[in-house]
Design a protein around this motif. Structure first.
Motif, PDB file in Angstrom:
ATOM      1  N   ASP A 175      -1.161 129.722  88.806  1.00 56.83           N
ATOM      2  CA  ASP A 175      -0.196 130.623  88.190  1.00 56.83           C
ATOM      3  C   ASP A 175      -0.832 131.939  87.762  1.00 56.83           C
ATOM      4  O   ASP A 175      -0.290 132.673  86.962  1.00 56.83           O
ATOM      5  CB  ASP A 175       0.494 129.956  86.994  1.00 56.83           C
ATOM      6  CG  ASP A 175      -0.498 129.412  85.981  1.00 56.83           C
ATOM      7  OD1 ASP A 175      -1.715 129.548  86.219  1.00 56.83           O
ATOM      8  OD2 ASP A 175      -0.056 128.851  84.968  1.00 56.83           O
ATOM      9  N   PHE A 176      -2.005 132.228  88.303  1.00 59.97           N
ATOM     10  CA  PHE A 176      -2.637 133.516  88.053  1.00 59.97           C
ATOM     11  C   PHE A 176      -3.224 134.033  89.363  1.00 59.97           C
ATOM     12  O   PHE A 176      -3.453 133.284  90.308  1.00 59.97           O
ATOM     13  CB  PHE A 176      -3.733 133.411  86.983  1.00 59.97           C
ATOM     14  CG  PHE A 176      -4.926 132.595  87.398  1.00 59.97           C
ATOM     15  CD1 PHE A 176      -6.021 133.199  88.013  1.00 59.97           C
ATOM     16  CD2 PHE A 176      -4.966 131.227  87.197  1.00 59.97           C
ATOM     17  CE1 PHE A 176      -7.120 132.463  88.409  1.00 59.97           C
ATOM     18  CE2 PHE A 176      -6.056 130.472  87.589  1.00 59.97           C
ATOM     19  CZ  PHE A 176      -7.135 131.087  88.185  1.00 59.97           C
ATOM     20  N   THR A 177      -3.474 135.340  89.401  1.00 60.76           N
ATOM     21  CA  THR A 177      -4.070 135.972  90.568  1.00 60.76           C
ATOM     22  C   THR A 177      -5.446 136.483  90.200  1.00 60.76           C
ATOM     23  O   THR A 177      -5.605 137.178  89.187  1.00 60.76           O
ATOM     24  CB  THR A 177      -3.202 137.147  91.062  1.00 60.76           C
ATOM     25  OG1 THR A 177      -1.915 136.651  91.445  1.00 60.76           O
ATOM     26  CG2 THR A 177      -3.858 137.846  92.244  1.00 60.76           C
ATOM     27  N   THR A 178      -6.446 136.151  90.991  1.00 59.40           N
ATOM     28  CA  THR A 178      -7.800 136.664  90.770  1.00 59.40           C
ATOM     29  C   THR A 178      -7.865 138.112  91.234  1.00 59.40           C
ATOM     30  O   THR A 178      -7.572 138.414  92.384  1.00 59.40           O
ATOM     31  CB  THR A 178      -8.834 135.819  91.529  1.00 59.40           C
ATOM     32  OG1 THR A 178      -8.815 134.477  91.030  1.00 59.40           O
ATOM     33  CG2 THR A 178     -10.244 136.395  91.359  1.00 59.40           C
ATOM     34  N   LEU A 179      -8.258 138.994  90.324  1.00 54.76           N
ATOM     35  CA  LEU A 179      -8.376 140.410  90.661  1.00 54.76           C
ATOM     36  C   LEU A 179      -9.780 140.775  91.118  1.00 54.76           C
ATOM     37  O   LEU A 179      -9.949 141.567  92.039  1.00 54.76           O
ATOM     38  CB  LEU A 179      -7.991 141.277  89.459  1.00 54.76           C
ATOM     39  CG  LEU A 179      -6.544 141.166  88.989  1.00 54.76           C
ATOM     40  CD1 LEU A 179      -6.313 142.070  87.789  1.00 54.76           C
ATOM     41  CD2 LEU A 179      -5.580 141.524  90.117  1.00 54.76           C
ATOM     42  N   SER A 180     -10.792 140.215  90.449  1.00 58.44           N
ATOM     43  CA  SER A 180     -12.169 140.547  90.839  1.00 58.44           C
ATOM     44  C   SER A 180     -13.097 139.392  90.542  1.00 58.44           C
ATOM     45  O   SER A 180     -12.827 138.550  89.670  1.00 58.44           O
ATOM     46  CB  SER A 180     -12.655 141.814  90.120  1.00 58.44           C
ATOM     47  OG  SER A 180     -12.654 141.647  88.715  1.00 58.44           O
ATOM     48  N   THR A 181     -14.207 139.363  91.286  1.00 57.91           N
ATOM     49  CA  THR A 181     -15.195 138.306  91.124  1.00 57.91           C
ATOM     50  C   THR A 181     -16.596 138.904  91.028  1.00 57.91           C
ATOM     51  O   THR A 181     -16.864 139.995  91.541  1.00 57.91           O
ATOM     52  CB  THR A 181     -15.150 137.316  92.305  1.00 57.91           C
ATOM     53  OG1 THR A 181     -15.303 138.043  93.534  1.00 57.91           O
ATOM     54  CG2 THR A 181     -13.855 136.531  92.327  1.00 57.91           C
ATOM     55  N   TYR A 182     -17.479 138.158  90.374  1.00 54.56           N
ATOM     56  CA  TYR A 182     -18.886 138.539  90.246  1.00 54.56           C
ATOM     57  C   TYR A 182     -19.639 138.210  91.545  1.00 54.56           C
ATOM     58  O   TYR A 182     -19.091 137.533  92.430  1.00 54.56           O
ATOM     59  CB  TYR A 182     -19.526 137.762  89.100  1.00 54.56           C
ATOM     60  CG  TYR A 182     -19.029 138.128  87.725  1.00 54.56           C
ATOM     61  CD1 TYR A 182     -19.371 139.340  87.133  1.00 54.56           C
ATOM     62  CD2 TYR A 182     -18.241 137.231  86.992  1.00 54.56           C
ATOM     63  CE1 TYR A 182     -18.937 139.654  85.850  1.00 54.56           C
ATOM     64  CE2 TYR A 182     -17.809 137.543  85.707  1.00 54.56           C
ATOM     65  CZ  TYR A 182     -18.163 138.756  85.145  1.00 54.56           C
ATOM     66  OH  TYR A 182     -17.730 139.066  83.873  1.00 54.56           O
ATOM     67  N   PRO A 183     -20.889 138.638  91.647  1.00 48.45           N
ATOM     68  CA  PRO A 183     -21.683 138.298  92.835  1.00 48.45           C
ATOM     69  C   PRO A 183     -21.821 136.794  93.069  1.00 48.45           C
ATOM     70  O   PRO A 183     -21.983 136.361  94.217  1.00 48.45           O
ATOM     71  CB  PRO A 183     -23.048 138.929  92.528  1.00 48.45           C
ATOM     72  CG  PRO A 183     -22.730 140.090  91.648  1.00 48.45           C
ATOM     73  CD  PRO A 183     -21.592 139.624  90.783  1.00 48.45           C
ATOM     74  N   ASP A 184     -21.751 135.989  92.000  1.00 46.53           N
ATOM     75  CA  ASP A 184     -21.852 134.535  92.165  1.00 46.53           C
ATOM     76  C   ASP A 184     -20.490 133.870  92.372  1.00 46.53           C
ATOM     77  O   ASP A 184     -20.368 132.649  92.304  1.00 46.53           O
ATOM     78  CB  ASP A 184     -22.571 133.901  90.971  1.00 46.53           C
ATOM     79  CG  ASP A 184     -21.819 134.090  89.662  1.00 46.53           C
ATOM     80  OD1 ASP A 184     -20.721 134.690  89.679  1.00 46.53           O
ATOM     81  OD2 ASP A 184     -22.331 133.644  88.622  1.00 46.53           O
ATOM     82  N   LYS A 185     -19.459 134.676  92.601  1.00 40.70           N
ATOM     83  CA  LYS A 185     -18.090 134.238  92.897  1.00 40.70           C
ATOM     84  C   LYS A 185     -17.308 133.786  91.671  1.00 40.70           C
ATOM     85  O   LYS A 185     -16.141 133.384  91.788  1.00 40.70           O
ATOM     86  CB  LYS A 185     -18.062 133.115  93.963  1.00 40.70           C
ATOM     87  CG  LYS A 185     -18.805 133.451  95.243  1.00 40.70           C
ATOM     88  CD  LYS A 185     -18.260 134.707  95.902  1.00 40.70           C
ATOM     89  CE  LYS A 185     -18.983 135.016  97.208  1.00 40.70           C
ATOM     90  NZ  LYS A 185     -18.524 136.283  97.821  1.00 40.70           N
ATOM     91  N   LYS A 186     -17.913 133.801  90.497  1.00 38.83           N
ATOM     92  CA  LYS A 186     -17.146 133.498  89.290  1.00 38.83           C
ATOM     93  C   LYS A 186     -16.110 134.610  89.069  1.00 38.83           C
ATOM     94  O   LYS A 186     -16.293 135.755  89.479  1.00 38.83           O
ATOM     95  CB  LYS A 186     -18.058 133.371  88.075  1.00 38.83           C
ATOM     96  CG  LYS A 186     -18.918 132.110  88.061  1.00 38.83           C
ATOM     97  CD  LYS A 186     -19.695 132.007  86.758  1.00 38.83           C
ATOM     98  CE  LYS A 186     -20.397 130.669  86.615  1.00 38.83           C
ATOM     99  NZ  LYS A 186     -21.505 130.506  87.564  1.00 38.83           N
ATOM    100  N   ILE A 187     -15.029 134.258  88.389  1.00 35.79           N
ATOM    101  CA  ILE A 187     -13.900 135.182  88.236  1.00 35.79           C
ATOM    102  C   ILE A 187     -14.144 136.144  87.073  1.00 35.79           C
ATOM    103  O   ILE A 187     -14.412 135.733  85.946  1.00 35.79           O
ATOM    104  CB  ILE A 187     -12.594 134.399  87.998  1.00 35.79           C
ATOM    105  CG1 ILE A 187     -12.317 133.452  89.173  1.00 35.79           C
ATOM    106  CG2 ILE A 187     -11.427 135.362  87.812  1.00 35.79           C
ATOM    107  CD1 ILE A 187     -11.142 132.520  88.951  1.00 35.79           C
ATOM    108  N   ALA A 188     -14.011 137.441  87.353  1.00 36.54           N
ATOM    109  CA  ALA A 188     -14.234 138.473  86.344  1.00 36.54           C
ATOM    110  C   ALA A 188     -12.943 139.030  85.755  1.00 36.54           C
ATOM    111  O   ALA A 188     -12.928 139.459  84.595  1.00 36.54           O
ATOM    112  CB  ALA A 188     -15.044 139.629  86.949  1.00 36.54           C
ATOM    113  N   ALA A 189     -11.858 139.036  86.522  1.00 36.56           N
ATOM    114  CA  ALA A 189     -10.594 139.602  86.042  1.00 36.56           C
ATOM    115  C   ALA A 189      -9.422 138.911  86.724  1.00 36.56           C
ATOM    116  O   ALA A 189      -9.517 138.507  87.884  1.00 36.56           O
ATOM    117  CB  ALA A 189     -10.536 141.109  86.292  1.00 36.56           C
ATOM    118  N   ILE A 190      -8.315 138.793  85.980  1.00 38.16           N
ATOM    119  CA  ILE A 190      -7.119 138.122  86.499  1.00 38.16           C
ATOM    120  C   ILE A 190      -5.869 138.894  86.080  1.00 38.16           C
ATOM    121  O   ILE A 190      -5.910 139.747  85.204  1.00 38.16           O
ATOM    122  CB  ILE A 190      -6.989 136.677  85.972  1.00 38.16           C
ATOM    123  CG1 ILE A 190      -6.792 136.705  84.444  1.00 38.16           C
ATOM    124  CG2 ILE A 190      -8.189 135.825  86.357  1.00 38.16           C
ATOM    125  CD1 ILE A 190      -6.140 135.459  83.890  1.00 38.16           C
TER     126      ILE A 190
END
Length: 254
Positions: A175-190
């Protein structure tokens, strides 16, 4: 958008990073020069966003409430039960932008590691993001990290200062959209919809451009390091500006 409300804690900016607020105002004026930018604090926030039968219908949809960088634990003390008014405002159709401390504060849970063996865990009342925000996340010794825009498939440099990442699990629905990810693929913004409203939440700072970061946070670095940081951020200024352009467009879409 007609109005942007930026939370600034108390009259003396307690719990909020003043430089971050300045950068946000600059960024919003650059993008939408005709928008009304007002400040709200712990004393008047509730009166600004509570149910008001004397104004036009759906007025909430024309407002963006911004919680910038700062200290979420201080906001807990400042706002108390007003946090429920914040949630109600979003659910009725309002828009919320939560940055760094705001990302911790608006998640269901937060975990902040102060030092090895010393972490602060909180169950948060807003609970917009259904998982946990955990941090701080670090990449080498740099306060600048390249994140990938997952919508447009491009990357750019952003400022990272004690920000975390969004942790998901098998029980969390899409129910959320990932906007950006870090170099290790963890989610930075939604971004996500909450009731009739919408939120954008980011663990990194898209608002800082160049030397403003140096002046505020990095007084123990060498001048050569200052220049390196400044160069990386200036190269990606358009990338960061577009984050706000698209956030405001998301808020404005019906």
């Amino acid at each position: 958008m007609n109005t942007i409300y930026i939370y600034h804690g108390t009259h003396d900016y307690a719990g909020v990073d003043c430089e971050g607020v300045i950068q946000l105002v600059s960024k919003f004026k650059e993008i939408t020069p005709n928008v009304n930018i007002n400040f709200v604090d712990a004393a008047n926030l509730e009166s600004k966003i509570c149910v008001n039968p004397n104004v036009e219908p759906n007025w909430e949809q024309k407002i963006v409430l911004v919680f910038p960088g700062g200290k979420a634990s201080i906001w807990d003390e400042q706002l108390g039960e007003t946090v429920h008014t914040v949630r109600s405002f979003i659910e009725r159709g309002g828009n919320g932008l939560f940055i760094c401390a705001g990302a911790y504060w608006s998640a269901k849970e937060s975990l902040f590691t102060v030092s090895e063996g010393n972490s602060i865990y909180r169950k948060r009342p807003l609970q917009f993001f259904p998982g946990a925000v955990k941090g701080p996340i670090k990449f080498s010794d740099s306060c600048v990290v390249h994140v990938k825009d997952e919508i447009n498939n491009i990357s750019g440099a952003v400022f990272l200062y004690e920000g975390g990442y969004f942790e998901t699990n098998d029980q969390i629905k899409d129910d959320f959209t990932t906007l950006s990810t870090y170099p290790d693929k963890k989610i930075a913004a939604i971004r996500m919809k909450v009731g009739l409203g919408k939120i954008v939440s980011t663990c990194v700072h898209y608002e800082f451009d160049g030397m403003a970061v140096v002046n505020k946070f990095i007084d123990d670095e060498t001048w050569e390091k200052f220049q390196e940081i400044n160069s990386k951020l200036l190269e990606s200024k358009h990338f960061r500006t577009q984050f706000f352009v698209e956030a405001l467009k998301f808020f404005g879409d019906s």
